[in-house]
Write an enzyme that holds these catalytic residues in place. Sequence first.
Site, PDB file in Angstrom:
ATOM      1  CD  GLN A   1       2.964   6.116   3.171  1.00 33.95           C
ATOM      2  OE1 GLN A   1       2.256   5.010   2.165  1.00 33.95           O
ATOM      3  NE2 GLN A   1       4.731   4.889   2.950  1.00 33.95           N
TER       4      GLN A   1
ATOM      5  N   GLY B   1       0.708  -1.303  -0.275  1.00 35.59           N
ATOM      6  CA  GLY B   1       0.188   0.139  -0.362  1.00 35.59           C
ATOM      7  C   GLY B   1       0.826   1.309   0.010  1.00 35.59           C
TER       8      GLY B   1
ATOM      9  CB  CYS C   1       4.786   2.165   7.125  1.00 39.01           C
ATOM     10  SG  CYS C   1       4.598   3.692   6.742  1.00 39.01           S
ATOM     11  CG  LEU C   2       6.507   0.557   1.134  1.00 33.67           C
ATOM     12  CD1 LEU C   2       6.196   1.534   0.191  1.00 33.67           C
ATOM     13  CD2 LEU C   2       8.159  -0.237   1.055  1.00 33.67           C
TER      14      LEU C   2
ATOM     15  CG  HIS D   1       0.245   6.732   5.658  1.00 32.70           C
ATOM     16  ND1 HIS D   1       1.413   7.112   6.683  1.00 32.70           N
ATOM     17  CD2 HIS D   1       0.289   5.159   5.434  1.00 32.70           C
ATOM     18  CE1 HIS D   1       2.206   6.105   6.423  1.00 32.70           C
ATOM     19  NE2 HIS D   1       1.730   5.246   5.844  1.00 32.70           N
TER      20      HIS D   1
ATOM     21  CG  HIS E   1      -0.572   0.693   7.526  1.00 34.07           C
ATOM     22  ND1 HIS E   1       0.516   0.619   8.524  1.00 34.07           N
ATOM     23  CD2 HIS E   1       0.140   1.517   6.532  1.00 34.07           C
ATOM     24  CE1 HIS E   1       1.589   1.132   7.679  1.00 34.07           C
ATOM     25  NE2 HIS E   1       1.226   2.083   6.613  1.00 34.07           N
ATOM     26  CD  GLU E   2      -0.631   2.120   3.169  1.00 32.98           C
ATOM     27  OE1 GLU E   2      -0.807   2.858   2.703  1.00 32.98           O
ATOM     28  OE2 GLU E   2      -0.426   1.186   3.399  1.00 32.98           O
TER      29      GLU E   2
END
Length: 182
Positions: free
Chosen positions: A50, A45, A98-99, A144, A140-141
Site C-alpha cells: 500500500q 492496518g 481499506c485505505l 494485500h 485483510h492485511e
Amino acid sequence: MIYPIYIYGQPVLRKVAEDIPLDYPNLQELIDNMYETMFRADGVGLAAPQIGLAIRVVTIGLDALSEDNPEFKGFKRAYINPHIIETSDDEVAMEEGCLSVPGIHESVKRPSKIRVVYLDEQLQPHDEWVEGFLARVMQHEFDHLDGHVFVDRVSPIRRQLLKSKLINLTKGKVRCSYKTKS
Ligand code: NI
C-alpha cells in the site's frame, strides 16, 4: 515520514509480495514510517504494497479501539514475513474498509481463527493461533501481500454494484483526507 497510500488500480497492489531478508536495509525506519502513515490516515492496518513496496511487511495498530476492547490498549505491532498456514473451517462476516479503497465498506466472510507464522519487530519468530478482530485485521492485511484487496472477496452481486466506484478509483477520482497515489 508519511508515505502516499497507493490506491486501487495501482499494479503493486496486485503483486505477490516477497519475504525480506533479515538484513533488509533500514527496516526499523520503514516500520516507523509505516506506523506514522497508518495512524495519520486513521487506519488500523497497513501493508507494504500500500506504500508501493512488494515486500511482506505489515503494521497493525488497534489502540484506537481500546475503549471498547481493553485488550488492544497500546497495541502497535509489526509483522515481518507473515504467512497464514492454517485456518478454522467456520466463516464469519464483518464489514471491512481499506485505505487503498477509500469510500467503500463491505461485508466480507473470512475464517474466525487463523494460524500465523511471522517475525516481530525484534525479528523473533512466532507461530500462533489468532482469533477475533485481530484475526480479521491480519487476514485483510496479509491478503494485500498476496495481491488481494477486500473487494475481491465480496459477493458477485455486491461487486457488480461497486463496479463504477472502483473504476473511478482506478481513474484517480479519489477523495480522502490523506496523501494518495493513483
Ligand atoms: Ni487494506
